[in-house]
Design a protein around this motif. Structure first.
Motif, mmCIF file in Angstrom:
data_model
loop_
_atom_site.group_PDB
_atom_site.id
_atom_site.type_symbol
_atom_site.label_atom_id
_atom_site.label_comp_id
_atom_site.label_asym_id
_atom_site.label_seq_id
_atom_site.Cartn_x
_atom_site.Cartn_y
_atom_site.Cartn_z
ATOM 1 N N LYS A 7 0.833 -1.205 0.000
ATOM 2 C CA LYS A 7 0.000 0.000 0.000
ATOM 3 C C LYS A 7 0.869 1.257 0.000
ATOM 4 O O LYS A 7 0.598 2.217 -0.739
ATOM 5 N N ASN A 8 1.934 1.262 0.823
ATOM 6 C CA ASN A 8 2.830 2.417 0.888
ATOM 7 C C ASN A 8 3.555 2.621 -0.432
ATOM 8 O O ASN A 8 3.736 3.758 -0.897
ATOM 9 N N TYR A 9 3.993 1.520 -1.040
ATOM 10 C CA TYR A 9 4.685 1.616 -2.323
ATOM 11 C C TYR A 9 3.752 2.170 -3.403
ATOM 12 O O TYR A 9 4.142 3.012 -4.202
ATOM 13 N N SER A 10 2.516 1.679 -3.423
ATOM 14 C CA SER A 10 1.565 2.145 -4.442
ATOM 15 C C SER A 10 1.213 3.614 -4.234
ATOM 16 O O SER A 10 0.920 4.329 -5.201
ATOM 17 N N ALA A 11 1.262 4.090 -2.969
ATOM 18 C CA ALA A 11 0.986 5.505 -2.701
ATOM 19 C C ALA A 11 2.033 6.381 -3.368
ATOM 20 O O ALA A 11 1.717 7.438 -3.930
ATOM 21 N N GLY A 12 3.291 5.953 -3.334
ATOM 22 C CA GLY A 12 4.352 6.718 -3.986
ATOM 23 C C GLY A 12 4.150 6.795 -5.479
ATOM 24 O O GLY A 12 4.296 7.863 -6.098
ATOM 25 N N LEU A 13 3.794 5.665 -6.081
ATOM 26 C CA LEU A 13 3.557 5.634 -7.522
ATOM 27 C C LEU A 13 2.354 6.494 -7.903
ATOM 28 O O LEU A 13 2.379 7.227 -8.907
ATOM 29 N N ARG A 50 4.994 15.182 5.472
ATOM 30 C CA ARG A 50 6.154 14.859 6.304
ATOM 31 C C ARG A 50 7.261 14.216 5.470
ATOM 32 O O ARG A 50 6.988 13.494 4.515
ATOM 33 N N HIS A 51 8.510 14.478 5.889
ATOM 34 C CA HIS A 51 9.639 13.996 5.105
ATOM 35 C C HIS A 51 9.716 12.470 5.074
ATOM 36 O O HIS A 51 10.122 11.881 4.069
ATOM 37 N N ASP A 52 9.298 11.795 6.166
ATOM 38 C CA ASP A 52 9.348 10.338 6.164
ATOM 39 C C ASP A 52 8.297 9.737 5.229
ATOM 40 O O ASP A 52 8.505 8.661 4.651
ATOM 41 N N THR A 53 7.183 10.449 5.054
ATOM 42 C CA THR A 53 6.177 10.009 4.089
ATOM 43 C C THR A 53 6.730 10.104 2.674
ATOM 44 O O THR A 53 6.576 9.180 1.859
ATOM 45 N N ILE A 54 7.384 11.224 2.376
ATOM 46 C CA ILE A 54 7.998 11.401 1.053
ATOM 47 C C ILE A 54 9.071 10.347 0.821
ATOM 48 O O ILE A 54 9.191 9.791 -0.282
ATOM 49 N N SER A 55 9.856 10.054 1.837
ATOM 50 C CA SER A 55 10.893 9.025 1.706
ATOM 51 C C SER A 55 10.268 7.677 1.379
ATOM 52 O O SER A 55 10.798 6.908 0.566
ATOM 53 N N GLY A 56 9.126 7.388 1.999
ATOM 54 C CA GLY A 56 8.419 6.142 1.704
ATOM 55 C C GLY A 56 7.935 6.099 0.267
ATOM 56 O O GLY A 56 7.996 5.053 -0.388
ATOM 57 N N TRP A 57 7.450 7.230 -0.230
ATOM 58 C CA TRP A 57 7.037 7.297 -1.637
ATOM 59 C C TRP A 57 8.202 6.986 -2.564
ATOM 60 O O TRP A 57 8.051 6.253 -3.543
ATOM 61 N N LEU A 58 9.368 7.546 -2.238
ATOM 62 C CA LEU A 58 10.539 7.349 -3.097
ATOM 63 C C LEU A 58 11.004 5.899 -3.075
ATOM 64 O O LEU A 58 11.472 5.380 -4.098
ATOM 65 N N VAL A 59 10.885 5.255 -1.925
ATOM 66 C CA VAL A 59 11.231 3.827 -1.856
ATOM 67 C C VAL A 59 10.319 3.034 -2.788
ATOM 68 O O VAL A 59 10.773 2.125 -3.504
ATOM 69 N N GLY A 60 9.045 3.380 -2.798
ATOM 70 C CA GLY A 60 8.102 2.714 -3.694
ATOM 71 C C GLY A 60 8.433 2.973 -5.153
ATOM 72 O O GLY A 60 8.365 2.059 -5.987
ATOM 73 N N LEU A 61 8.808 4.200 -5.477
ATOM 74 C CA LEU A 61 9.185 4.538 -6.855
ATOM 75 C C LEU A 61 10.437 3.785 -7.281
ATOM 76 O O LEU A 61 10.536 3.299 -8.415
ATOM 77 N N TRP A 64 9.541 0.280 -8.015
ATOM 78 C CA TRP A 64 8.832 0.231 -9.293
ATOM 79 C C TRP A 64 9.832 0.228 -10.448
ATOM 80 O O TRP A 64 9.686 -0.542 -11.411
ATOM 81 N N HIS A 65 10.873 1.048 -10.351
ATOM 82 C CA HIS A 65 11.923 1.069 -11.373
ATOM 83 C C HIS A 65 12.658 -0.278 -11.408
ATOM 84 O O HIS A 65 12.931 -0.832 -12.475
ATOM 85 N N ALA A 66 12.985 -0.783 -10.229
ATOM 86 C CA ALA A 66 13.736 -2.039 -10.155
ATOM 87 C C ALA A 66 12.950 -3.197 -10.765
ATOM 88 O O ALA A 66 13.513 -4.035 -11.485
ATOM 89 N N LEU A 67 11.640 -3.252 -10.471
ATOM 90 C CA LEU A 67 10.806 -4.326 -11.000
ATOM 91 C C LEU A 67 10.723 -4.282 -12.519
ATOM 92 O O LEU A 67 10.529 -5.323 -13.168
ATOM 93 N N ASN A 68 10.879 -3.096 -13.080
ATOM 94 C CA ASN A 68 10.800 -2.932 -14.535
ATOM 95 C C ASN A 68 12.176 -2.862 -15.195
ATOM 96 O O ASN A 68 12.279 -2.570 -16.380
#
Length: 209
Positions: A7-13, A50-61, A64-68
């Protein structure tokens, strides 16, 4: 991968795609995302998230790059931008006041205890209140979100015992806790003469459900 992690990863995407649509960034530039685009994406939310929320988004992004099989341009520029968001992030919300016994009495008075759902709500509320447990360890987030490895099933055995002092207490097992994870823990509830007695509430919940 845990459901919450997905869910957190998809939020970033989702937020990245919405940002790109807002700025009219063509889809072929979404992946691999240029380092400047990533930095501007982070800066767009600085001061509102919050910065930790943004960091979580970037981890998800990044995932997403790695999977592709796409190159991830998360270099120094992105790190500098992330550090800047921490200085601009909004103040944390004030802590919520604790639930009081008076509020529990109000809950007791407002529920229809012949209603099976209300009986379940009250049983969980009293177990959390008197047992000092996290609600996330006692409830299911949605009607379709039951996970046998984490959630208490209806057939869980509740043992009601009486001490030599005639004090009653109940014990039942939950399969997962925030600290013990899948080792689970025993929930111990002690009877009391209050209308919000957790044992009475729990046994009533079992009888009407």
């Amino acid at each position: 991968m845990e459901a919450r992690t997905r869910k957190n990863y998809s939020a970033g995407l989702l937020h990245f795609t919405q940002f790109c649509d807002l700025e009219n960034v063509s889809e072929d530039c979404h992946m691999p995302a240029d380092k400047l685009l990533l930095a501007v994406f982070v800066a767009h939310y600085a001061g509102s998230v919050r910065h930790d929320t943004i960091s979580g988004w970037l981890v998800g992004l990044a995932a997403w790059h790695a999977l592709n099989g796409a190159l991830w341009h998360g270099g120094k520029l992105l790190e500098y931008t992330k550090k800047g968001t921490k200085k601009l992030e909004p103040s944390p919300l004030p802590k919520r006041p604790p639930v009081t016994l008076e509020q529990m009495h109000a809950l007791f008075a407002s529920l229809s205890h012949s209603n099976s759902f209300n009986a379940a709500v009250f049983a969980v509320a009293t177990a959390a209140f008197w047992g000092c447990h996290r609600l996330g360890e006692l409830i299911i987030l949605s009607c379709f979100g039951f996970d046998a490895e984490k959630h208490v099933a209806a057939l869980v055995e509740i043992e009601v015992r009486t001490l030599p002092s005639r004090v009653r207490y109940a014990v039942f097992r939950i399969p997962w806790t925030k600290t013990m994870k899948r080792d689970g823990a025993d929930i111990v509830l002690t009877a009391n003469p209050d209308p919000t007695d957790p044992i009475t509430a729990m046994m009533h919940h079992h009888s009407v459900n």
